[in-house]
Design an enzyme around this catalytic site. Structure first.
Site, PDB file in Angstrom:
ATOM      1  N   LYS A   1       3.656   1.406  -3.922  1.00  0.00           N
ATOM      2  CA  LYS A   1       3.100   0.671  -5.063  1.00  0.00           C
ATOM      3  C   LYS A   1       3.984   0.777  -6.312  1.00  0.00           C
ATOM      4  CE  LYS A   1      -1.596   0.986  -3.339  1.00  0.00           C
ATOM      5  NZ  LYS A   1      -2.995   1.248  -3.589  1.00  0.00           N
TER       6      LYS A   1
ATOM      7  N   THR B   1       0.838  -1.195   0.000  1.00  0.00           N
ATOM      8  CA  THR B   1       0.000   0.000   0.000  1.00  0.00           C
ATOM      9  C   THR B   1       0.876   1.250   0.000  1.00  0.00           C
ATOM     10  OG1 THR B   1      -1.922   1.050   1.015  1.00  0.00           O
ATOM     11  CG2 THR B   1      -0.428  -0.054   2.530  1.00  0.00           C
TER      12      THR B   1
ATOM     13  N   ASP C   1      -6.407  -3.161  -7.224  1.00  0.00           N
ATOM     14  CA  ASP C   1      -7.211  -1.965  -6.910  1.00  0.00           C
ATOM     15  C   ASP C   1      -8.150  -1.656  -8.079  1.00  0.00           C
ATOM     16  OD1 ASP C   1      -6.054  -1.356  -4.436  1.00  0.00           O
ATOM     17  OD2 ASP C   1      -4.460  -0.162  -5.339  1.00  0.00           O
TER      18      ASP C   1
ATOM     19  N   ALA D   1      -5.820  13.032  -9.928  1.00  0.00           N
ATOM     20  CA  ALA D   1      -4.925  12.503 -10.968  1.00  0.00           C
ATOM     21  C   ALA D   1      -3.714  11.791 -10.351  1.00  0.00           C
ATOM     22  CB  ALA D   1      -4.479  13.658 -11.861  1.00  0.00           C
ATOM     23  N   GLY D   2      -3.905  11.215  -9.155  1.00  0.00           N
ATOM     24  CA  GLY D   2      -2.810  10.482  -8.506  1.00  0.00           C
ATOM     25  C   GLY D   2      -2.824   9.007  -8.881  1.00  0.00           C
TER      26      GLY D   2
HETATM   27  P1  NDP Z   1      -2.161  10.519  -4.544  1.00  0.00           P
HETATM   28  O1  NDP Z   1      -1.388  11.208  -3.469  1.00  0.00           O
HETATM   29  O2  NDP Z   1      -1.437   9.725  -5.559  1.00  0.00           O
HETATM   30  O3  NDP Z   1      -3.066  11.630  -5.344  1.00  0.00           O
HETATM   31  C1  NDP Z   1      -3.727  12.619  -4.691  1.00  0.00           C
HETATM   32  C2  NDP Z   1      -4.646  13.402  -5.663  1.00  0.00           C
HETATM   33  O4  NDP Z   1      -5.554  14.146  -4.840  1.00  0.00           O
HETATM   34  C3  NDP Z   1      -3.948  14.415  -6.562  1.00  0.00           C
HETATM   35  O5  NDP Z   1      -4.593  14.443  -7.816  1.00  0.00           O
HETATM   36  C4  NDP Z   1      -4.146  15.755  -5.820  1.00  0.00           C
HETATM   37  O6  NDP Z   1      -4.210  16.877  -6.684  1.00  0.00           O
HETATM   38  C5  NDP Z   1      -5.516  15.523  -5.229  1.00  0.00           C
HETATM   39  N1  NDP Z   1      -5.786  16.306  -4.017  1.00  0.00           N
HETATM   40  C6  NDP Z   1      -5.200  16.174  -2.806  1.00  0.00           C
HETATM   41  N2  NDP Z   1      -5.754  17.041  -1.929  1.00  0.00           N
HETATM   42  C7  NDP Z   1      -6.712  17.724  -2.611  1.00  0.00           C
HETATM   43  C8  NDP Z   1      -7.628  18.740  -2.265  1.00  0.00           C
HETATM   44  N3  NDP Z   1      -7.688  19.253  -1.024  1.00  0.00           N
HETATM   45  N4  NDP Z   1      -8.474  19.202  -3.214  1.00  0.00           N
HETATM   46  C9  NDP Z   1      -8.452  18.698  -4.453  1.00  0.00           C
HETATM   47  N5  NDP Z   1      -7.594  17.739  -4.871  1.00  0.00           N
HETATM   48  C10 NDP Z   1      -6.726  17.248  -3.951  1.00  0.00           C
HETATM   49  O7  NDP Z   1      -3.249   9.650  -3.768  1.00  0.00           O
HETATM   50  P2  NDP Z   1      -3.763   8.172  -4.099  1.00  0.00           P
HETATM   51  O8  NDP Z   1      -4.256   8.128  -5.493  1.00  0.00           O
HETATM   52  O9  NDP Z   1      -2.754   7.180  -3.665  1.00  0.00           O
HETATM   53  O10 NDP Z   1      -4.998   8.014  -3.071  1.00  0.00           O
HETATM   54  C11 NDP Z   1      -6.136   8.824  -3.203  1.00  0.00           C
HETATM   55  C12 NDP Z   1      -7.258   8.376  -2.254  1.00  0.00           C
HETATM   56  O11 NDP Z   1      -7.766   7.101  -2.629  1.00  0.00           O
HETATM   57  C13 NDP Z   1      -6.834   8.284  -0.793  1.00  0.00           C
HETATM   58  O12 NDP Z   1      -7.820   8.941  -0.027  1.00  0.00           O
HETATM   59  C14 NDP Z   1      -6.835   6.794  -0.523  1.00  0.00           C
HETATM   60  O13 NDP Z   1      -7.189   6.523   0.831  1.00  0.00           O
HETATM   61  C15 NDP Z   1      -7.922   6.286  -1.470  1.00  0.00           C
HETATM   62  N6  NDP Z   1      -7.743   4.847  -1.858  1.00  0.00           N
HETATM   63  C16 NDP Z   1      -8.729   3.940  -1.545  1.00  0.00           C
HETATM   64  C17 NDP Z   1      -8.607   2.588  -1.898  1.00  0.00           C
HETATM   65  C18 NDP Z   1      -9.705   1.618  -1.514  1.00  0.00           C
HETATM   66  O14 NDP Z   1      -9.478   0.410  -1.548  1.00  0.00           O
HETATM   67  N7  NDP Z   1     -10.886   2.090  -1.160  1.00  0.00           N
HETATM   68  C19 NDP Z   1      -7.429   2.079  -2.623  1.00  0.00           C
HETATM   69  C20 NDP Z   1      -6.447   3.106  -2.925  1.00  0.00           C
HETATM   70  C21 NDP Z   1      -6.623   4.426  -2.529  1.00  0.00           C
HETATM   71  P3  NDP Z   1      -2.880  17.705  -7.114  1.00  0.00           P
HETATM   72  O15 NDP Z   1      -2.266  16.965  -8.265  1.00  0.00           O
HETATM   73  O16 NDP Z   1      -3.415  19.046  -7.514  1.00  0.00           O
HETATM   74  O17 NDP Z   1      -1.997  17.758  -5.911  1.00  0.00           O
END
Ligand code: NDP
Length: 281
Positions: free
Chosen positions: A81, A77, A117, A138-139
């Protein structure tokens, strides 16, 4: 220090009880529900195996620890990853396109990597009759979800706060926009993959944008596994909503299915994993 501790665990489990050992690697890892889910399924399906949590300081050590503990398989996790993708001996399925894995299994002394996932998400939205999908964020999670959705012929748009992470999606010819560029608000399903709402009450996009989207949408899904402000706002517009707990469940079910080489039905695995999520902490 951790290696010594892992050594001890491995000796206890494997020499004493001849159990297969599985683990989840992450940092932080305390909150992980994966051990509950997997151990309950192992127990009820009479499999001699245990599943533990491992707090890893350095992602580059993942393979070393995996081998030292003689693990049979593992989940990975945040934030490892991508590291896991790099160190796997072979990558299978949709993970090849995503560039990140959350599941590793030992096969003929090789580490095989998968991304469950993406498939877990697909299964979680099965109940929504949606074709046009807007993905907020876009993460890493957005990469996994957008890839599997486009492979399954959904029409997707990715919307992000800032520009830099959108490049990956543009390179793949996905429709990818920042908040100021969005000009179409007609989607069936809106998915939050951002971390907004995880540890705060933030919305993943400005309220005006979300309200405009919710006027046309039928469904909202949040990858975070609780009722976020995003889901509360969607409910106010009478959308059918779902949080990320089924995504968590199904990524685990599919990983378990890989660990046990398709020996059990996914419905049976899901039953025991769901039971663990609902009844244990
Ligand atoms: P990343 O850190 O890779 O990406 C974060 C993204 O969120 C970016 O696009 C960022 O935008 C955006 N972001 C962060 N804060 C804000 C905000 N306040 N307002 C708007 N956009 C924001 O994260 P992950 O992809 O690894 O994880 C994302 C979520 O998914 C987490 O909450 C995680 O817990 C959940 N998740 C759930 C799973 C499940 O099994 N249910 C599995 C995997 C993840 P910017 O580019 O502008 O910074």
């Amino acid at each position: 220090m951790y290696l010594k501790l892992y050594d001890k665990i491995a000796k206890n489990y494997q020499k004493g009880f001849k159990l297969k050992l599985f683990a989840v690697f992450g940092n932080p890892i305390k909150h992980s529900k994966s051990p509950l889910m997997h151990n309950n399924a192992f127990m009820n399906l009479n499999i001699d195996a245990r599943y533990i949590k491992i707090l890893l300081e350095d992602g580059k050590k993942l393979k070393e620890v995996f081998k030292k503990l003689q693990l049979s398989g593992a989940n990975v996790t945040v934030p490892f990853k991508e590291n896991a993708y790099e160190l796997a001996d072979e990558i299978r399925g949709v993970a090849k396109e995503i560039g990140a894995i959350n599941t590793l299994v030992l096969e003929n002394d090789k580490l095989i990597g998968y991304n469950t996932d993406a498939d877990g998400f697909l299964k979680a939205i099965d109940c929504f009759n949606a074709k046009e999908i807007l993905i907020l964020g876009a993460g890493g999670t957005s990469k996994a979800i957008s890839t599997i959705l486009s492979q399954n012929d959904f029409n997707i748009t990715v919307l992000n706060r800032s520009d830099s992470r959108l490049e990956y999606f543009k390179d793949k010819n996905f429709n990818a926009k920042n908040w100021n560029e969005l000009d179409n608000f007609e989607f069936d399903l809106v998915v939050n993959t951002t971390s907004a709402g995880l540890n705060d009450d933030n919305l993943p996009a400005p309220k005006e944008i979300l309200e405009k989207l919710f006027k046309n949408a039928k469904f909202a899904f949040d990858c975070i596994y609780k009722e976020t402000e995003f889901l509360k706002l969607a409910k106010k517009s009478d959308l059918k909503v779902k949080n990320g707990s089924d995504m968590l469940l199904y990524q685990g079910v599919i990983a378990f299915d890989i660990f046990t080489k398709n020996e059990f039905s996914q419905d049976k695995i899901a039953k025991y994993m769901r039971e663990a999520l609902e009844n244990f902490r």
